[in-house]
Design an enzyme around this catalytic site. Structure first.
Site, PDB file in Angstrom:
ATOM      1  N   LYS A   1     -42.652  51.437 -34.935  1.00 17.17           N
ATOM      2  CA  LYS A   1     -44.137  50.599 -34.968  1.00 17.17           C
ATOM      3  C   LYS A   1     -45.158  51.041 -35.776  1.00 17.17           C
ATOM      4  O   LYS A   1     -45.935  50.192 -36.498  1.00 17.17           O
ATOM      5  CB  LYS A   1     -44.315  50.012 -33.700  1.00 17.17           C
TER       6      LYS A   1
ATOM      7  N   THR B   1     -48.167  47.224 -30.910  1.00 18.01           N
ATOM      8  CA  THR B   1     -48.350  47.961 -29.691  1.00 18.01           C
ATOM      9  C   THR B   1     -49.306  49.145 -29.467  1.00 18.01           C
ATOM     10  O   THR B   1     -49.816  49.675 -30.367  1.00 18.01           O
ATOM     11  CB  THR B   1     -46.732  48.641 -29.213  1.00 18.01           C
ATOM     12  N   ASP B   2     -49.780  49.304 -28.354  1.00 19.60           N
ATOM     13  CA  ASP B   2     -50.597  50.517 -27.872  1.00 19.60           C
ATOM     14  C   ASP B   2     -49.912  51.675 -27.993  1.00 19.60           C
ATOM     15  O   ASP B   2     -50.456  52.998 -28.092  1.00 19.60           O
ATOM     16  CB  ASP B   2     -51.664  50.172 -26.516  1.00 19.60           C
ATOM     17  N   GLU B   3     -48.539  51.616 -27.825  1.00 21.98           N
ATOM     18  CA  GLU B   3     -47.930  52.953 -27.890  1.00 21.98           C
ATOM     19  C   GLU B   3     -48.028  53.909 -29.065  1.00 21.98           C
ATOM     20  O   GLU B   3     -47.625  54.944 -28.908  1.00 21.98           O
ATOM     21  CB  GLU B   3     -46.252  52.678 -27.592  1.00 21.98           C
TER      22      GLU B   3
ATOM     23  N   TYR C   1     -39.296  54.186 -30.869  1.00 22.19           N
ATOM     24  CA  TYR C   1     -39.777  52.997 -30.943  1.00 22.19           C
ATOM     25  C   TYR C   1     -41.279  52.870 -31.627  1.00 22.19           C
ATOM     26  O   TYR C   1     -41.631  52.189 -32.371  1.00 22.19           O
ATOM     27  CB  TYR C   1     -39.888  52.073 -29.474  1.00 22.19           C
TER      28      TYR C   1
HETATM   29  P1  NAD Z   1     -38.348  41.022 -27.382  1.00 25.65           P
HETATM   30  O1  NAD Z   1     -37.636  42.346 -27.589  1.00 25.65           O
HETATM   31  O2  NAD Z   1     -38.554  40.246 -26.155  1.00 25.65           O
HETATM   32  O3  NAD Z   1     -38.003  40.016 -28.916  1.00 25.65           O
HETATM   33  C1  NAD Z   1     -37.719  40.432 -29.959  1.00 25.65           C
HETATM   34  C2  NAD Z   1     -37.495  39.307 -30.779  1.00 25.65           C
HETATM   35  O4  NAD Z   1     -37.049  39.757 -32.100  1.00 25.65           O
HETATM   36  C3  NAD Z   1     -35.989  38.772 -30.345  1.00 25.65           C
HETATM   37  O5  NAD Z   1     -35.966  37.236 -30.200  1.00 25.65           O
HETATM   38  C4  NAD Z   1     -35.234  39.234 -31.341  1.00 25.65           C
HETATM   39  O6  NAD Z   1     -33.930  38.575 -31.449  1.00 25.65           O
HETATM   40  C5  NAD Z   1     -35.941  39.113 -32.735  1.00 25.65           C
HETATM   41  N1  NAD Z   1     -35.499  40.104 -33.827  1.00 25.65           N
HETATM   42  C6  NAD Z   1     -35.132  41.311 -33.689  1.00 25.65           C
HETATM   43  N2  NAD Z   1     -34.786  41.692 -34.883  1.00 25.65           N
HETATM   44  C7  NAD Z   1     -34.895  40.871 -35.790  1.00 25.65           C
HETATM   45  C8  NAD Z   1     -34.841  40.961 -37.082  1.00 25.65           C
HETATM   46  N3  NAD Z   1     -34.409  41.894 -37.916  1.00 25.65           N
HETATM   47  N4  NAD Z   1     -34.997  39.658 -37.830  1.00 25.65           N
HETATM   48  C9  NAD Z   1     -35.574  38.596 -37.014  1.00 25.65           C
HETATM   49  N5  NAD Z   1     -35.760  38.552 -35.621  1.00 25.65           N
HETATM   50  C10 NAD Z   1     -35.367  39.999 -34.978  1.00 25.65           C
HETATM   51  O7  NAD Z   1     -39.846  41.735 -28.103  1.00 25.65           O
HETATM   52  P2  NAD Z   1     -41.295  41.226 -27.206  1.00 25.65           P
HETATM   53  O8  NAD Z   1     -41.423  42.145 -25.929  1.00 25.65           O
HETATM   54  O9  NAD Z   1     -41.431  39.611 -27.166  1.00 25.65           O
HETATM   55  O10 NAD Z   1     -42.176  41.935 -28.335  1.00 25.65           O
HETATM   56  C11 NAD Z   1     -42.639  41.125 -29.402  1.00 25.65           C
HETATM   57  C12 NAD Z   1     -43.571  41.939 -30.342  1.00 25.65           C
HETATM   58  O11 NAD Z   1     -44.620  42.389 -29.812  1.00 25.65           O
HETATM   59  C13 NAD Z   1     -42.538  43.223 -30.868  1.00 25.65           C
HETATM   60  O12 NAD Z   1     -43.048  43.536 -32.183  1.00 25.65           O
HETATM   61  C14 NAD Z   1     -43.252  44.415 -29.865  1.00 25.65           C
HETATM   62  O13 NAD Z   1     -43.442  45.715 -30.676  1.00 25.65           O
HETATM   63  C15 NAD Z   1     -44.720  43.767 -29.659  1.00 25.65           C
HETATM   64  N6  NAD Z   1     -45.371  44.144 -28.402  1.00 25.65           N
HETATM   65  C16 NAD Z   1     -44.610  44.014 -27.204  1.00 25.65           C
HETATM   66  C17 NAD Z   1     -45.305  44.483 -26.219  1.00 25.65           C
HETATM   67  C18 NAD Z   1     -44.531  43.947 -24.532  1.00 25.65           C
HETATM   68  O14 NAD Z   1     -45.208  44.389 -23.713  1.00 25.65           O
HETATM   69  N7  NAD Z   1     -43.366  43.367 -24.734  1.00 25.65           N
HETATM   70  C19 NAD Z   1     -46.655  44.742 -25.717  1.00 25.65           C
HETATM   71  C20 NAD Z   1     -47.245  45.038 -27.165  1.00 25.65           C
HETATM   72  C21 NAD Z   1     -46.272  44.723 -28.368  1.00 25.65           C
HETATM   73  O1  DAU Z   2     -47.345  49.369 -24.236  1.00 28.40           O
HETATM   74  C1  DAU Z   2     -46.692  48.248 -24.759  1.00 28.40           C
HETATM   75  C2  DAU Z   2     -45.163  48.346 -24.828  1.00 28.40           C
HETATM   76  O2  DAU Z   2     -44.810  48.133 -23.491  1.00 28.40           O
HETATM   77  C3  DAU Z   2     -44.286  47.340 -25.754  1.00 28.40           C
HETATM   78  O3  DAU Z   2     -44.722  47.901 -26.968  1.00 28.40           O
HETATM   79  C4  DAU Z   2     -42.899  47.834 -25.572  1.00 28.40           C
HETATM   80  O4  DAU Z   2     -42.269  46.980 -26.691  1.00 28.40           O
HETATM   81  C5  DAU Z   2     -42.622  47.273 -24.149  1.00 28.40           C
HETATM   82  O5  DAU Z   2     -41.494  47.553 -23.831  1.00 28.40           O
HETATM   83  C6  DAU Z   2     -43.509  48.395 -23.293  1.00 28.40           C
HETATM   84  O6  DAU Z   2     -42.972  49.507 -23.437  1.00 28.40           O
HETATM   85  P1  DAU Z   2     -43.036  50.457 -21.954  1.00 28.40           P
HETATM   86  O7  DAU Z   2     -42.011  51.560 -22.229  1.00 28.40           O
HETATM   87  O8  DAU Z   2     -44.420  50.926 -21.377  1.00 28.40           O
HETATM   88  O9  DAU Z   2     -42.484  49.491 -21.011  1.00 28.40           O
HETATM   89  P2  DAU Z   2     -40.981  49.404 -19.936  1.00 28.40           P
HETATM   90  O10 DAU Z   2     -41.100  48.057 -19.103  1.00 28.40           O
HETATM   91  O11 DAU Z   2     -39.838  49.840 -20.515  1.00 28.40           O
HETATM   92  O12 DAU Z   2     -41.492  50.578 -19.035  1.00 28.40           O
HETATM   93  C7  DAU Z   2     -42.854  50.465 -18.375  1.00 28.40           C
HETATM   94  C8  DAU Z   2     -42.870  51.817 -17.401  1.00 28.40           C
HETATM   95  O13 DAU Z   2     -42.006  51.538 -16.435  1.00 28.40           O
HETATM   96  C9  DAU Z   2     -42.836  52.923 -18.205  1.00 28.40           C
HETATM   97  O14 DAU Z   2     -43.658  53.994 -17.735  1.00 28.40           O
HETATM   98  C10 DAU Z   2     -41.314  53.142 -17.890  1.00 28.40           C
HETATM   99  C11 DAU Z   2     -41.208  52.822 -16.378  1.00 28.40           C
HETATM  100  N1  DAU Z   2     -39.704  52.108 -15.981  1.00 28.40           N
HETATM  101  C12 DAU Z   2     -39.203  51.422 -16.993  1.00 28.40           C
HETATM  102  C13 DAU Z   2     -37.762  51.104 -16.695  1.00 28.40           C
HETATM  103  C14 DAU Z   2     -37.355  50.173 -17.483  1.00 28.40           C
HETATM  104  C15 DAU Z   2     -39.189  52.741 -14.785  1.00 28.40           C
HETATM  105  O15 DAU Z   2     -39.811  53.430 -14.141  1.00 28.40           O
HETATM  106  N2  DAU Z   2     -38.105  52.216 -14.284  1.00 28.40           N
HETATM  107  C16 DAU Z   2     -37.279  51.527 -15.352  1.00 28.40           C
HETATM  108  O16 DAU Z   2     -36.176  51.110 -14.976  1.00 28.40           O
END
Ligand code: NAD
Ligand code: DAU
Length: 354
Positions: free
Chosen positions: A164, A134-136, A160
């Site tokens: 990561k 992630t970019d975070e 989180y």
């Molecule tokens: P998600 O939470 O939707 O899915 C995570 C999956 O991992 C789930 O299916 C869960 O059951 C599985 N899991 C959790 N713990 C596990 C374990 N110990 N063993 C096997 N499986 C396990 O997450 P996502 O949003 O699809 O993100 C996927 C990956 O991409 C993560 O590593 C996250 O850090 C990264 N990422 C997400 C975003 C985003 O915006 N969602 C952006 C950048 C990077």
């Molecule tokens: O940047 C990549 C990341 O983006 C991933 O690594 C994470 O897995 C993914 O969850 C996401 O993180 P964020 O914290 O940016 O996503 P989230 O959807 O939780 O929140 C997006 C923005 O919206 C953040 O600034 C918080 C705000 N927010 C979120 C929720 C859930 C609200 O204002 N209200 C809300 O109820």
């Protein structure tokens, strides 16, 4: 390109989109997922009966299981999506984040290393361990700061992102110390079909459809860089095909928006796409709520490297991606209902009050 891929976390949001897209390219997928609250077998329902999608419920930290899958299926790559992924949950209870994201990744790396060493030379060279991150990990930007590059120092601010970052460091170390051909990708915020509705986009969308308050943290002016999930999956495919072991590639949408802009755009599109809704104009549901502790102000990703070196470019525009996303949630009410288990309701009640 890899013929068989061991995907971890392939029942979650991005993982399931990746698995579906790789199956459409005829790659065999072994899918290891623990099916936590975020993993959903319905995400993979299109693959029911597909002999080239092998689903295994289990933990990336289960060394024996991982070893068996690697030995039995002899994959050409491991793509690690498995993680605890929600920042607010990591603030509420960090432990599972440390356990899966750091310790789990370590166990997976150890088994991948043993397997990789056992491969004959030709296959050893082609093997890849792709870690999806992630970019975070780069921390928070000020308004005038340049976007994160691959050389931006790590400065994670939440449990989180710290977990990561820890996993990224281990993955990097396994390349430098042991020569395991690892690659790390650091991507910005994804949106699209099959995202669990604890994250901003689906939470706002589903609340709006049901006429519930739309919670915006703080002043709503925090900025994220948004990317449609299919573009992320395509980038990962390109990195697997052409990326250089030991390297990191940033992935992003070059689409910076404040949270309030996202929420207003979702409301306006929903007004148009669900004209029968009795809650229009949906923006009247917007409610400012208490801010997230330690809330990062701004993320922006410089993805010029993957564009220049690997030829990837995001295809979807912000509007076309949002339209596809809204259409999917409107058309998949069964999926939405299945998500609303007791566990989901409990989280929403805990996070936003009853
Ligand atoms: P998600 O939470 O939707 O899915 C995570 C999956 O991992 C789930 O299916 C869960 O059951 C599985 N899991 C959790 N713990 C596990 C374990 N110990 N063993 C096997 N499986 C396990 O997450 P996502 O949003 O699809 O993100 C996927 C990956 O991409 C993560 O590593 C996250 O850090 C990264 N990422 C997400 C975003 C985003 O915006 N969602 C952006 C950048 C990077
Ligand atoms: O940047 C990549 C990341 O983006 C991933 O690594 C994470 O897995 C993914 O969850 C996401 O993180 P964020 O914290 O940016 O996503 P989230 O959807 O939780 O929140 C997006 C923005 O919206 C953040 O600034 C918080 C705000 N927010 C979120 C929720 C859930 C609200 O204002 N209200 C809300 O109820």
């Amino acid at each position: 390109m890899s013929a068989t891929i061991l995907v971890t976390g392939g029942a979650g949001f991005i993982g399931s989109n990746f698995v579906l897209s790789e199956r459409s390219q005829k790659r065999c997928i072994v899918n290891l997922d623990l099916l936590t609250y975020a993993g959903n077998p319905l995400n993979l329902r299109e693959l029911n009966g597909d002999p080239d999608h092998i689903f295994v419920k289990g933990d990336i930290g289960d060394r024996r299981l991982v070893q068996k899958l690697l030995t039995d299926y002899q994959p050409d790559a491991v793509v690690n999506f498995a993680a605890e992924s929600h920042v607010d949950r990591s603030i509420d209870s960090p432990e599972s984040f440390i356990q899966t994201n750091i310790v789990g990744t370590y166990h997976l790396l150890e088994e991948a290393r043993a397997y990789w060493k056992s491969l004959p030379p030709g296959r050893r060279e082609g093997f890849r361990f792709l870690h999806v991150s992630t970019d975070e990990v780069y921390g928070s930007l000020g308004p005038a700061d340049p976007a994160f590059t691959e050389n931006t120092p790590y400065a994670p601010n939440s449990p989180y992102s710290a977990s990561k970052a820890g996993s990224d460091h281990l993955v990097r170390a396994y390349y430098h110390t042991f020569g395991l051909p690892t690659i790390i990708t650091n991507c910005s915020n994804n949106y699209g079909p099959r995202q669990f509705p604890e994250k901003l986009t689906p939470l706002i969308l589903l609340n709006a459809i049901e006429g519930k308050p739309l919670p915006v943290y703080g002043d709503g002016l925090n900025i994220r860089d948004w990317l449609y999930v299919a573009d992320h999956c395509e980038a990962l495919r390109v990195v697997l095909e052409k990326g250089k072991p030991g390297e990191t590639y940033n992935i992003g949408g070059s689409c910076e928006k404040t949270n309030i802009e996202i929420v207003e755009a979702l409301c306006a599109l929903l007004d148009e796409m669900a004209p029968e809704s009795r809650y229009a104009p949906h923006r009247s549901l917007i409610t400012f709520v208490k801010d997230r502790p330690g809330h990062d102000r701004r993320y922006a990703v410089d993805c010029s490297r993957i564009e220049r070196e690997l030829g990837w470019r995001a295809k979807e525009t912000f509007e076309s991606g949002l339209r596809k996303t809204i259409r999917w949630y409107l058309d998949n009410r069964e999926w939405v209902e299945s998500i609303k288990s007791g566990a989901y309701r409990d989280w929403i009640a805990k996070q936003y009050g009853r």
